[in-house]
Design a protein around this motif. Sequence first.
Motif, PDB file in Angstrom:
ATOM      1  N   LEU A  70      13.591   2.757  11.442  1.00  0.00           N
ATOM      2  CA  LEU A  70      14.171   3.792  11.904  1.00  0.00           C
ATOM      3  C   LEU A  70      13.294   5.013  11.817  1.00  0.00           C
ATOM      4  O   LEU A  70      13.487   5.896  12.969  1.00  0.00           O
ATOM      5  CB  LEU A  70      14.930   4.552  10.782  1.00  0.00           C
ATOM      6  N   TYR A  71      11.838   5.228  11.481  1.00  0.00           N
ATOM      7  CA  TYR A  71      11.303   6.029  11.692  1.00  0.00           C
ATOM      8  C   TYR A  71      10.656   6.823  12.835  1.00  0.00           C
ATOM      9  O   TYR A  71       9.984   8.581  12.924  1.00  0.00           O
ATOM     10  CB  TYR A  71       9.626   6.019  10.795  1.00  0.00           C
ATOM     11  N   GLU A  72      10.185   5.928  13.958  1.00  0.00           N
ATOM     12  CA  GLU A  72       9.938   6.348  14.557  1.00  0.00           C
ATOM     13  C   GLU A  72      10.350   7.555  15.422  1.00  0.00           C
ATOM     14  O   GLU A  72      10.300   8.476  16.382  1.00  0.00           O
ATOM     15  CB  GLU A  72       9.045   5.166  15.979  1.00  0.00           C
ATOM     16  N   ASP A  73      11.263   6.948  16.187  1.00  0.00           N
ATOM     17  CA  ASP A  73      12.449   7.599  17.003  1.00  0.00           C
ATOM     18  C   ASP A  73      13.439   8.914  16.062  1.00  0.00           C
ATOM     19  O   ASP A  73      13.342   9.869  16.512  1.00  0.00           O
ATOM     20  CB  ASP A  73      13.854   6.614  16.567  1.00  0.00           C
ATOM     21  N   LEU A  74      12.820   8.626  14.776  1.00  0.00           N
ATOM     22  CA  LEU A  74      13.343   9.962  13.940  1.00  0.00           C
ATOM     23  C   LEU A  74      12.922  11.070  14.060  1.00  0.00           C
ATOM     24  O   LEU A  74      13.515  12.017  14.307  1.00  0.00           O
ATOM     25  CB  LEU A  74      14.271   9.779  12.364  1.00  0.00           C
ATOM     26  N   CYS A  75      11.071  10.564  13.665  1.00  0.00           N
ATOM     27  CA  CYS A  75      10.112  11.259  13.746  1.00  0.00           C
ATOM     28  C   CYS A  75      10.264  12.111  14.876  1.00  0.00           C
ATOM     29  O   CYS A  75       9.695  13.166  15.580  1.00  0.00           O
ATOM     30  CB  CYS A  75       9.151  10.994  13.264  1.00  0.00           C
ATOM     31  N   ASN A  76      10.422  11.126  15.946  1.00  0.00           N
ATOM     32  CA  ASN A  76      10.476  11.873  17.569  1.00  0.00           C
ATOM     33  C   ASN A  76      11.734  13.192  18.142  1.00  0.00           C
ATOM     34  O   ASN A  76      11.462  13.430  18.365  1.00  0.00           O
ATOM     35  CB  ASN A  76      10.210  10.917  18.445  1.00  0.00           C
ATOM     36  N   GLU A  77      12.924  12.552  17.545  1.00  0.00           N
ATOM     37  CA  GLU A  77      13.685  13.583  17.655  1.00  0.00           C
ATOM     38  C   GLU A  77      14.014  14.478  17.223  1.00  0.00           C
ATOM     39  O   GLU A  77      13.668  15.492  17.038  1.00  0.00           O
ATOM     40  CB  GLU A  77      14.797  12.554  16.603  1.00  0.00           C
ATOM     41  N   LEU A  78      13.233  14.902  15.877  1.00  0.00           N
ATOM     42  CA  LEU A  78      13.028  16.184  15.056  1.00  0.00           C
ATOM     43  C   LEU A  78      11.861  16.603  15.278  1.00  0.00           C
ATOM     44  O   LEU A  78      10.863  17.476  14.743  1.00  0.00           O
ATOM     45  CB  LEU A  78      13.051  15.809  13.467  1.00  0.00           C
ATOM     46  N   SER A  79      10.295  15.525  16.013  1.00  0.00           N
ATOM     47  CA  SER A  79       9.107  16.457  16.082  1.00  0.00           C
ATOM     48  C   SER A  79       8.163  16.652  15.146  1.00  0.00           C
ATOM     49  O   SER A  79       7.888  17.864  14.831  1.00  0.00           O
ATOM     50  CB  SER A  79       9.437  17.996  16.952  1.00  0.00           C
ATOM     51  N   VAL A  80       8.383  15.549  14.510  1.00  0.00           N
ATOM     52  CA  VAL A  80       7.690  15.929  12.841  1.00  0.00           C
ATOM     53  C   VAL A  80       6.814  14.457  13.700  1.00  0.00           C
ATOM     54  O   VAL A  80       6.667  13.770  13.664  1.00  0.00           O
ATOM     55  CB  VAL A  80       8.659  15.106  11.885  1.00  0.00           C
ATOM     56  N   PRO A  81       5.017  14.966  13.466  1.00  0.00           N
ATOM     57  CA  PRO A  81       4.156  13.951  13.074  1.00  0.00           C
ATOM     58  C   PRO A  81       4.248  12.788  12.760  1.00  0.00           C
ATOM     59  O   PRO A  81       4.700  12.529  11.506  1.00  0.00           O
ATOM     60  CB  PRO A  81       2.939  14.514  13.306  1.00  0.00           C
ATOM     61  N   PHE A  82       4.171  11.385  13.328  1.00  0.00           N
ATOM     62  CA  PHE A  82       4.327  10.011  13.047  1.00  0.00           C
ATOM     63  C   PHE A  82       3.421   9.323  13.531  1.00  0.00           C
ATOM     64  O   PHE A  82       3.291   9.197  14.525  1.00  0.00           O
ATOM     65  CB  PHE A  82       5.454   9.431  12.802  1.00  0.00           C
ATOM     66  N   LYS A  83       2.495   8.434  12.488  1.00  0.00           N
ATOM     67  CA  LYS A  83       1.497   7.612  13.586  1.00  0.00           C
ATOM     68  C   LYS A  83       1.741   6.151  13.131  1.00  0.00           C
ATOM     69  O   LYS A  83       1.178   6.099  11.969  1.00  0.00           O
ATOM     70  CB  LYS A  83      -0.028   7.322  13.554  1.00  0.00           C
ATOM     71  N   ARG A  84       2.163   5.286  13.275  1.00  0.00           N
ATOM     72  CA  ARG A  84       1.536   3.940  13.178  1.00  0.00           C
ATOM     73  C   ARG A  84       0.356   2.824  13.167  1.00  0.00           C
ATOM     74  O   ARG A  84       0.109   2.481  13.893  1.00  0.00           O
ATOM     75  CB  ARG A  84       3.087   2.903  14.142  1.00  0.00           C
ATOM     76  N   ASN A  85      -0.048   3.476  12.193  1.00  0.00           N
ATOM     77  CA  ASN A  85      -1.444   3.465  11.844  1.00  0.00           C
ATOM     78  C   ASN A  85      -1.631   1.730  11.495  1.00  0.00           C
ATOM     79  O   ASN A  85      -3.018   1.288  11.601  1.00  0.00           O
ATOM     80  CB  ASN A  85      -2.236   3.891  11.136  1.00  0.00           C
ATOM     81  N   GLY A  86      -0.844   1.320  10.788  1.00  0.00           N
ATOM     82  CA  GLY A  86      -1.114  -0.262  10.091  1.00  0.00           C
ATOM     83  C   GLY A  86      -1.651  -0.159   8.464  1.00  0.00           C
ATOM     84  O   GLY A  86      -2.103   1.350   8.760  1.00  0.00           O
ATOM     85  N   SER A  87      -1.655  -1.094   7.841  1.00  0.00           N
ATOM     86  CA  SER A  87      -2.606  -1.625   6.857  1.00  0.00           C
ATOM     87  C   SER A  87      -2.912  -2.625   6.392  1.00  0.00           C
ATOM     88  O   SER A  87      -2.492  -3.656   7.036  1.00  0.00           O
ATOM     89  CB  SER A  87      -1.063  -0.856   5.474  1.00  0.00           C
ATOM     90  N   LEU A  88      -4.420  -2.711   5.482  1.00  0.00           N
ATOM     91  CA  LEU A  88      -4.407  -3.310   5.119  1.00  0.00           C
ATOM     92  C   LEU A  88      -4.923  -3.242   2.898  1.00  0.00           C
ATOM     93  O   LEU A  88      -4.770  -2.236   2.739  1.00  0.00           O
ATOM     94  CB  LEU A  88      -6.026  -3.098   5.274  1.00  0.00           C
ATOM     95  N   VAL A  89      -4.062  -4.370   3.053  1.00  0.00           N
ATOM     96  CA  VAL A  89      -4.615  -4.615   1.223  1.00  0.00           C
ATOM     97  C   VAL A  89      -5.732  -5.848   1.212  1.00  0.00           C
ATOM     98  O   VAL A  89      -5.997  -7.182   1.945  1.00  0.00           O
ATOM     99  CB  VAL A  89      -3.201  -5.946   0.112  1.00  0.00           C
ATOM    100  N   LEU A  90      -6.861  -5.098   0.687  1.00  0.00           N
ATOM    101  CA  LEU A  90      -8.472  -5.796   0.463  1.00  0.00           C
ATOM    102  C   LEU A  90      -8.334  -6.825  -1.084  1.00  0.00           C
ATOM    103  O   LEU A  90      -7.946  -6.611  -1.506  1.00  0.00           O
ATOM    104  CB  LEU A  90      -9.036  -4.881  -0.081  1.00  0.00           C
ATOM    105  N   ALA A  91      -8.871  -7.991  -0.235  1.00  0.00           N
ATOM    106  CA  ALA A  91      -9.025  -9.403  -1.648  1.00  0.00           C
ATOM    107  C   ALA A  91     -10.450  -9.616  -1.999  1.00  0.00           C
ATOM    108  O   ALA A  91     -11.651  -8.711  -0.280  1.00  0.00           O
ATOM    109  CB  ALA A  91      -8.573 -10.659  -1.331  1.00  0.00           C
ATOM    110  N   PHE A  92     -11.273  -9.709  -2.702  1.00  0.00           N
ATOM    111  CA  PHE A  92     -12.514  -9.596  -3.073  1.00  0.00           C
ATOM    112  C   PHE A  92     -12.672 -10.108  -3.558  1.00  0.00           C
ATOM    113  O   PHE A  92     -14.111 -10.526  -4.084  1.00  0.00           O
ATOM    114  CB  PHE A  92     -12.613  -8.384  -3.865  1.00  0.00           C
ATOM    115  N   ASN A  93     -11.813 -11.537  -4.157  1.00  0.00           N
ATOM    116  CA  ASN A  93     -12.284 -12.492  -4.874  1.00  0.00           C
ATOM    117  C   ASN A  93     -11.029 -13.933  -4.647  1.00  0.00           C
ATOM    118  O   ASN A  93     -10.386 -13.004  -4.070  1.00  0.00           O
ATOM    119  CB  ASN A  93     -12.809 -12.496  -6.544  1.00  0.00           C
ATOM    120  N   GLU A  94     -11.379 -14.782  -5.315  1.00  0.00           N
ATOM    121  CA  GLU A  94     -10.329 -16.043  -4.313  1.00  0.00           C
ATOM    122  C   GLU A  94      -9.036 -15.424  -5.269  1.00  0.00           C
ATOM    123  O   GLU A  94      -7.972 -15.627  -5.103  1.00  0.00           O
ATOM    124  CB  GLU A  94     -10.909 -17.461  -5.410  1.00  0.00           C
ATOM    125  N   ASP A  95      -8.786 -14.843  -6.758  1.00  0.00           N
ATOM    126  CA  ASP A  95      -7.388 -14.745  -6.890  1.00  0.00           C
ATOM    127  C   ASP A  95      -7.609 -13.778  -6.574  1.00  0.00           C
ATOM    128  O   ASP A  95      -5.823 -13.417  -6.315  1.00  0.00           O
ATOM    129  CB  ASP A  95      -7.407 -14.473  -8.778  1.00  0.00           C
TER     130      ASP A  95
END
Length: 373
Positions: A70-95
């Motif tokens: 719902l965020y994109e439309d709602l923030c656009n309607e309210l003129s609030v800055p929003f960016k769908r920039n994506g996320s990463l969860v890093l793994a440094f070992n096999e576990d």
Amino acid sequence: MYDILIIGAGIIGTGIARELSKYKLKVAILEKDTDVSNETTKANSAIVHGGYDAKEESLMAKLNVLGNSLYEDLCNELSVPFKRNGSLVLAFNEDELEHLNVLYNRGIINKVPGLSIINQEKLRELEPNVDEKAIAALHCSSAGIVSPWEFAEALIDNAVENGVDLFLNTTVKNIVKTDENFDVHTDSGIFHTKYVFNCAGVHADLIHNLIAPESFKILPRKGEYFVLDKTQGKRVNQTVFQCPSKLGKGILVTPTVHGNLLVGPDAQDIDNRFDVSTATDRLEYIKFKGSHSIKDINFRENIRTFAGIRAESDRGDFIVEESSVKGFFDIAGIKSPGLSAAPAITLAAIDLLKTSGANLSLKDNFITPRKHT
């Protein structure tokens, strides 16, 4: 006499106020501070999570994924800055790589769009400044960033424009049920209402206990952060997490919607619900952990540090329900991903009212927000 009284003007209280302002109702919102969004809403990671972290079948999972959509439309309607920039969860070992698979499978069950596990080569392509020791990552293209205090301010501005009464510097002292109504006693006088929404954040259990038998506890958890200058804002494009622990999602490094770099938070269980102090040893820990994810962050470009308090509940999930006292609703334990879920929590609150028997009729003259450029 009000139809509905909302206690607390954070992202949840202001969201409910704005949604209720679409109906033919007399609504007020009470806030103990000098302005809205002064507590948890102004002091968090400002992340709109994808929804892969919340446990399957939990209210958090359901409302996170819906809220995100719902965020994109709602923030656009309210003129609030929003960016769908994506996320990463890093793994440094096999576990940790194995844990990425757990998160991925959970995300698929939760119906999170845009999920994939990427290898080292793809990771470097997306984020050149990630530490070379990272071997893989969970990529979520649907995650985003927002300005939470601007969001809450836009919500309440539009709510007030549509007739909601906002009372600042108003602390609730007691709540009394009288026949079918409530008398809400504050340091600014007594408010009379048919329904009450408890959106008091880290104080929600204390407000609940004024009118109903104890049914949950809020366990305050503090997190500290660095905000770095815009010279550091391009160190990452996406929100970069480490593998989560029992205390939370760990230290993240993320751009903000205004171009800064945010690093944090740690996690400290505390007793004082007002303690937003920062400590040198905790900030040094955040610097160490943040640099483990992203190389060469220049912490000398720090422009401020801050701390926020999360409303962790002893139930381990969001509390969105009518209490044992008819007409009194608890919207509590809204820790992360509470910001992400906020638009969906607002809709769930309206459903609670309908189920409780409230007469809701939409206005013909709802004023839509004025666009800002």
